[in-house]
Design an enzyme around this catalytic site. Structure first.
Site, PDB file in Angstrom:
ATOM      1  N   HIS A  19      41.265  89.928  10.852  1.00 55.83           N
ATOM      2  CA  HIS A  19      42.644  89.633  10.461  1.00 55.83           C
ATOM      3  C   HIS A  19      43.470  89.230  11.671  1.00 55.83           C
ATOM      4  CE1 HIS A  19      41.821  92.679   7.082  1.00 55.83           C
ATOM      5  NE2 HIS A  19      42.005  91.526   6.468  1.00 55.83           N
ATOM      6  N   LYS A  43      44.057  97.341  -7.210  1.00 55.55           N
ATOM      7  CA  LYS A  43      43.112  97.840  -6.212  1.00 55.55           C
ATOM      8  C   LYS A  43      43.368  99.320  -5.970  1.00 55.55           C
ATOM      9  CE  LYS A  43      42.087  93.676  -3.607  1.00 55.55           C
ATOM     10  NZ  LYS A  43      42.004  93.079  -2.265  1.00 55.55           N
ATOM     11  N   ARG A  92      36.326  83.199   5.665  1.00 54.62           N
ATOM     12  CA  ARG A  92      35.105  83.554   6.383  1.00 54.62           C
ATOM     13  C   ARG A  92      33.933  82.702   5.953  1.00 54.62           C
ATOM     14  NH1 ARG A  92      35.535  89.636   4.534  1.00 54.62           N
ATOM     15  NH2 ARG A  92      35.851  88.364   2.719  1.00 54.62           N
ATOM     16  N   SER A 130      37.300  94.317   5.408  1.00 58.45           N
ATOM     17  CA  SER A 130      37.840  95.680   5.375  1.00 58.45           C
ATOM     18  C   SER A 130      36.912  96.612   4.611  1.00 58.45           C
ATOM     19  CB  SER A 130      39.234  95.688   4.737  1.00 58.45           C
ATOM     20  OG  SER A 130      40.149  94.985   5.529  1.00 58.45           O
TER      21      SER A 130
END
Length: 166
Positions: A19, A43, A92, A130
């Site tokens: 990040h 979430k 990514r 994460s």
């Protein structure tokens, strides 16, 4: 010339060097970046919004052109409230692009004035998420090279606390 400002949204649960890589490189394009921590009810984050904001503030304290904030609801509403028209997002892999393209497309549909700037993460962090950091930390794996020190300490404290109550 007006200041170029971007909003960098995410859950940041927790913030990683990946990040921060996107943030630092984003600051070469934008004059100021607002990191916007999403409070996503769908979430189940490990850290509260307040904890995530605090970790981000510590990780970016040396960067004058960064503001850390949080929001609920639609990103387009937050961006409009902040009078910003650029959203910064990190990628990514191809799989990230597909998901991010859907989000950028719906945001564009909801507010045609919003543009999304995609930035590829450095190869060094292309594997990093994460979720992977949390899993490694949960099983006592070293995350020292993956997250800033305050985040590493917070992960250790969170998982040590969980183990002591078992």
């Amino acid at each position: 010339m007006s200041e170029r400002i971007a909003v960098y949204p995410g859950s940041f649960d927790p913030v990683t060097y990946g990040h921060l890589d996107i943030l630092k490189r984003g600051l070469t394009v934008f004059d100021h970046v607002i990191i916007a921590v999403l409070n996503n009810s769908s979430k189940h984050p490990l850290f509260t919004v307040e904890e995530r904001v605090d970790m981000l503030k510590k990780a970016t304290a040396h960067l004058d052109s960064v503001t850390v904030d949080s929001f609920e609801g639609l990103l387009v509403d937050y961006v409009q409230k902040k009078k910003v028209s650029i959203v910064l997002r990190g990628l990514r892999a191809i799989s990230d692009f597909e998901y991010e393209l859907q989000i950028a497309s719906i945001n564009k549909h909801l507010n045609p004035k919003i543009e999304t700037c995609f930035m590829m993460t450095s190869n060094r962090y292309s594997f990093l998420s994460s979720s992977m950091v949390k899993e490694a930390a949960m099983y006592h794996g070293s995350v020292h090279e993956l997250v800033p020190d305050p985040v590493e300490r917070a992960l250790k404290a969170k998982f040590d606390r969980g183990r002591s109550s078992i």
